[in-house]
Design a protein around this motif. Structure first.
Motif, short mmCIF file in Angstrom:
data_model
loop_
_atom_site.label_atom_id
_atom_site.label_comp_id
_atom_site.label_asym_id
_atom_site.label_seq_id
_atom_site.Cartn_x
_atom_site.Cartn_y
_atom_site.Cartn_z
N ILE A 82 0.84 -1.21 0.00
CA ILE A 82 0.00 0.00 0.00
C ILE A 82 0.87 1.26 0.00
O ILE A 82 0.63 2.22 -0.75
CB ILE A 82 -0.96 -0.01 1.20
CG1 ILE A 82 -1.98 -1.14 1.04
CG2 ILE A 82 -1.67 1.33 1.33
CD1 ILE A 82 -2.85 -1.36 2.26
N ALA A 86 1.24 3.93 -3.06
CA ALA A 86 0.86 5.32 -2.84
C ALA A 86 1.97 6.29 -3.23
O ALA A 86 1.79 7.51 -3.14
CB ALA A 86 0.46 5.54 -1.39
N LYS A 107 5.14 -0.54 -10.06
CA LYS A 107 4.28 -1.38 -9.25
C LYS A 107 5.16 -2.18 -8.28
O LYS A 107 6.31 -2.50 -8.61
CB LYS A 107 3.46 -2.31 -10.14
CG LYS A 107 2.45 -1.58 -11.01
CD LYS A 107 1.65 -2.53 -11.86
CE LYS A 107 0.63 -1.75 -12.71
NZ LYS A 107 -0.16 -2.66 -13.58
N LEU A 199 -10.36 -3.73 -7.14
CA LEU A 199 -9.07 -3.08 -7.42
C LEU A 199 -8.91 -2.70 -8.89
O LEU A 199 -7.87 -2.16 -9.28
CB LEU A 199 -7.91 -4.03 -7.01
CG LEU A 199 -7.87 -4.41 -5.53
CD1 LEU A 199 -6.73 -5.38 -5.27
CD2 LEU A 199 -7.74 -3.18 -4.65
N ASN A 202 -7.33 0.77 -10.25
CA ASN A 202 -6.40 1.35 -9.28
C ASN A 202 -5.00 1.38 -9.88
O ASN A 202 -4.50 0.34 -10.32
CB ASN A 202 -6.42 0.53 -8.00
CG ASN A 202 -5.66 1.20 -6.88
OD1 ASN A 202 -4.53 1.64 -7.03
ND2 ASN A 202 -6.28 1.27 -5.71
N ALA A 204 -2.15 1.41 -8.72
CA ALA A 204 -1.14 0.58 -8.03
C ALA A 204 -1.18 -0.86 -8.51
O ALA A 204 -0.28 -1.63 -8.20
CB ALA A 204 -1.36 0.64 -6.52
#
Length: 205
Positions: A82, A86, A107, A199, A202, A204
């Protein structure tokens, strides 16, 4: 004829007692789990695969230790994923040609691939030392010794009251179980697009 009748009677007796024995083992296992950390409402004893019924007491202790270790690793992995996703990172350089900022733009799994081999060796070596320390206690946890504790940094809970310690252990295991599901979801989302609908989209993942 008498031999056949005796054989059938023995089979009948075995069949009659087998379910009762199995139920008794399952009940004993659930009772044992109910008294251990991690058994809280609303789930209660958490053993969806009935692993508590498998093998000896040593096997049961090994499985408990394995769950605890995987819980801790999963919580670290989930938090790290996480934070990395971020874009939060350390300042400066990881190595002479790899910056923390460049890793943060990737990633998380790609960032691991970009870590130099020497860095990976240091991380894996640290993990090996921690594992060696936890497995080298005078009385191993499979033989009734204490379950593995956190090595880096060492935390002393000897002065914590029993009820408070039990609450902390419950929280650690339950959060760890959720983290194991979370990190597997993250990995699935990265490698199988659309596998985790929550997800999708997203950045990420």
């Amino acid at each position: 004829m008498k031999v056949t009748a005796l054989f059938l009677a023995l089979i009948g007796s075995a069949a009659a007692f087998a379910p009762s024995s199995t139920q008794q083992q399952a009940s004993t296992a659930l009772n044992a789990l109910s008294d251990l950390p991690g058994s809280t409402a609303p789930v209660g004893p958490f053993d969806p695969l009935n692993l508590a019924e498998m093998g000896s007491e040593e096997t049961f202790n090994w499985l408990r230790a394995a769950e605890l270790k995987h819980s801790r690793v999963a919580m670290l992995a989930t938090t790290g994923y996480i934070v990395q996703g971020a874009g939060i990172h350390f300042p400066g350089m990881l190595s002479s040609d790899v910056s923390f900022e460049s890793l943060s733009a990737m990633k998380p799994l790609d960032a691991w691939d970009a870590v130099p081999d020497a860095g990976k060796a240091q991380i894996l070596g640290t993990i090996f030392i921690a594992e060696l320390i936890t497995e080298s206690k005078p009385v191993h946890y499979t033989m009734g010794g204490p379950l593995p504790t956190i090595v880096f940094p060492p935390i002393d809970f000897s002065g914590v009251e029993g009820a408070v310690l039990k609450k902390k252990q419950d929280a650690e295991l339950n959060n760890g179980r959720l983290a194991m599901i979370a990190i597997m979801s993250f990995i699935s989302a990265v490698n199988i697009p659309g596998s985790v609908p929550a997800l999708v989209g997203n950045p990420a993942f």
